[in-house]
Design a protein around this motif. Structure first.
Motif, PDB file in Angstrom:
ATOM      1  N   THR A 228       4.544   1.302   1.825  1.00 29.66           N
ATOM      2  CA  THR A 228       4.484   1.095   3.196  1.00 29.66           C
ATOM      3  C   THR A 228       4.973  -0.377   3.679  1.00 29.66           C
TER       4      THR A 228
ATOM      5  N   LEU B 269      -4.689   7.168  -7.212  1.00 31.10           N
ATOM      6  CA  LEU B 269      -5.013   7.509  -5.689  1.00 31.10           C
ATOM      7  C   LEU B 269      -6.585   7.615  -5.143  1.00 31.10           C
TER       8      LEU B 269
ATOM      9  N   VAL C 182      -1.471  13.044   5.346  1.00 31.22           N
ATOM     10  CA  VAL C 182      -1.706  11.920   4.110  1.00 31.22           C
ATOM     11  C   VAL C 182      -3.049  12.408   3.272  1.00 31.22           C
TER      12      VAL C 182
ATOM     13  N   ILE D 249       1.511   3.434   9.703  1.00 35.51           N
ATOM     14  CA  ILE D 249       1.747   4.584   8.773  1.00 35.51           C
ATOM     15  C   ILE D 249       2.167   5.719   9.491  1.00 35.51           C
TER      16      ILE D 249
ATOM     17  N   LEU E  44      -9.086  -0.759  -2.457  1.00 35.23           N
ATOM     18  CA  LEU E  44      -8.471   0.274  -3.184  1.00 35.23           C
ATOM     19  C   LEU E  44      -8.359  -0.644  -4.666  1.00 35.23           C
TER      20      LEU E  44
ATOM     21  N   ALA F 188      -8.117  10.160   1.078  1.00 35.88           N
ATOM     22  CA  ALA F 188      -8.572   9.751   2.369  1.00 35.88           C
ATOM     23  C   ALA F 188      -9.660  10.237   2.595  1.00 35.88           C
TER      24      ALA F 188
ATOM     25  N   MET G  22       0.854  -1.005   0.277  1.00 37.43           N
ATOM     26  CA  MET G  22       0.108  -0.078  -0.036  1.00 37.43           C
ATOM     27  C   MET G  22       0.974   1.155  -0.170  1.00 37.43           C
ATOM     28  N   VAL G  23       0.560   2.141  -0.671  1.00 39.34           N
ATOM     29  CA  VAL G  23       1.270   3.428  -0.917  1.00 39.34           C
ATOM     30  C   VAL G  23       0.553   4.552  -0.297  1.00 39.34           C
ATOM     31  N   ALA G  24       1.114   5.392   0.629  1.00 38.84           N
ATOM     32  CA  ALA G  24       0.664   6.587   1.286  1.00 38.84           C
ATOM     33  C   ALA G  24       1.097   7.978   0.342  1.00 38.84           C
TER      34      ALA G  24
ATOM     35  N   HIS H 126      -8.662   6.089   6.348  1.00 34.95           N
ATOM     36  CA  HIS H 126      -7.249   5.755   6.678  1.00 34.95           C
ATOM     37  C   HIS H 126      -7.006   4.201   6.976  1.00 34.95           C
TER      38      HIS H 126
ATOM     39  N   TYR I 178      -4.387   7.009  -0.624  1.00 31.19           N
ATOM     40  CA  TYR I 178      -3.950   5.877  -0.872  1.00 31.19           C
ATOM     41  C   TYR I 178      -4.025   5.109  -2.206  1.00 31.19           C
TER      42      TYR I 178
END
Length: 232
Positions: free
Chosen positions: A202, A146, A106, A181, A224, A149, A86-88, A154, A109
């Motif tokens: 992450t 993306l 943030v 995170i 996601l 959030a 997972m990318v923040a 989150h 994600y």
């Protein structure tokens, strides 16, 4: 005579539900952030503090839509590994960010992959050399759109998986991260001043392994969606 591009175009990610784009600055990655993956790499997750490495922003391969996109198998490796993560994405920067405030930084994600020349990495480890050649192949950071959030919250739990063709190879849960995170952001901000546009990969669950030419990877995270890549 050398020509200079005064304002080179920036890499930008699509945003779900918007026509806007998210411009990318840096790509940070945390290593061995799931206990089972740390163990499969021969490390003790109970003793090792978190560590980070970086990928050039232009290693991002932006993947949209339901169809698989072509992903190039890089040269100088015979052991090219997938790692679903997972990318923040950060929209607010800062130094020494308190953990309690970190999620306010943030934006959203995405599903990502940290592709790795594992044989090159193993040799670098053996010789105590940097990992750059292992981690920074062209297109070695596939990433989906993306999810803001303010729409999805989150994520702190949910399945994270990777399949090669019809066979599931990785499965974990976001709740299994060793370092959350907020903890990652807080620690990273003691090393760097973070900025809007920074991405943090992450960590990956266990089951990392090799992918070959002609195979299709499907990386998915609950909430996601999924990205699909056909290795060519």
């Amino acid at each position: 005579m050398l020509s200079v591009i005064p304002n080179p175009p920036r890499i930008a990610l699509p945003i779900v539900g918007s026509d806007d784009l998210f411009p990318v600055r840096r790509v940070y990655c945390v290593g061995r952030n799931y206990a089972a993956h740390a163990r499969e790499m021969g490390k003790d997750p109970d003793r090792e503090p978190p560590f980070f490495f970086m990928k050039p922003a232009d290693t991002l391969q932006i993947v949209t839509g339901d169809a698989a996109v072509d992903h190039p198998y890089p040269p100088r490796t015979e052991n090219y590994h997938f790692e679903v993560e997972m990318v923040a994405a950060l929209s607010v920067g800062g130094r020494d960010i308190p953990e309690a405030d970190a999620l306010h930084h943030v934006y959203g994600y995405a599903v990502g992959l940290d592709m790795t020349r594992r044989d090159v990495q193993d040799e670098a480890k053996r010789l105590a050399r940097p990992w750059d050649l292992a981690k920074s192949a062209d297109a070695s950071a596939p990433i989906g759109p993306l999810h803001p959030a303010d729409r999805i919250g989150h994520p702190v739990r949910g399945a994270i998986t990777l399949a090669v063709d019809a066979t599931e190879r990785q499965r974990g849960d976001l709740s299994e991260m060793i370092w959350s995170i907020p903890e990652q952001i807080a620690l990273l901000s003691t090393y760097f001043e973070l900025h809007p546009g920074d991405l943090i990969f992450t960590g990956t669950p266990s089951g990392v392994g090799a992918v070959g030419r002609g195979e299709t990877m499907t990386a998915a995270i609950e909430g996601l969606g999924a990205i699909r890549l056909h290795v060519v």
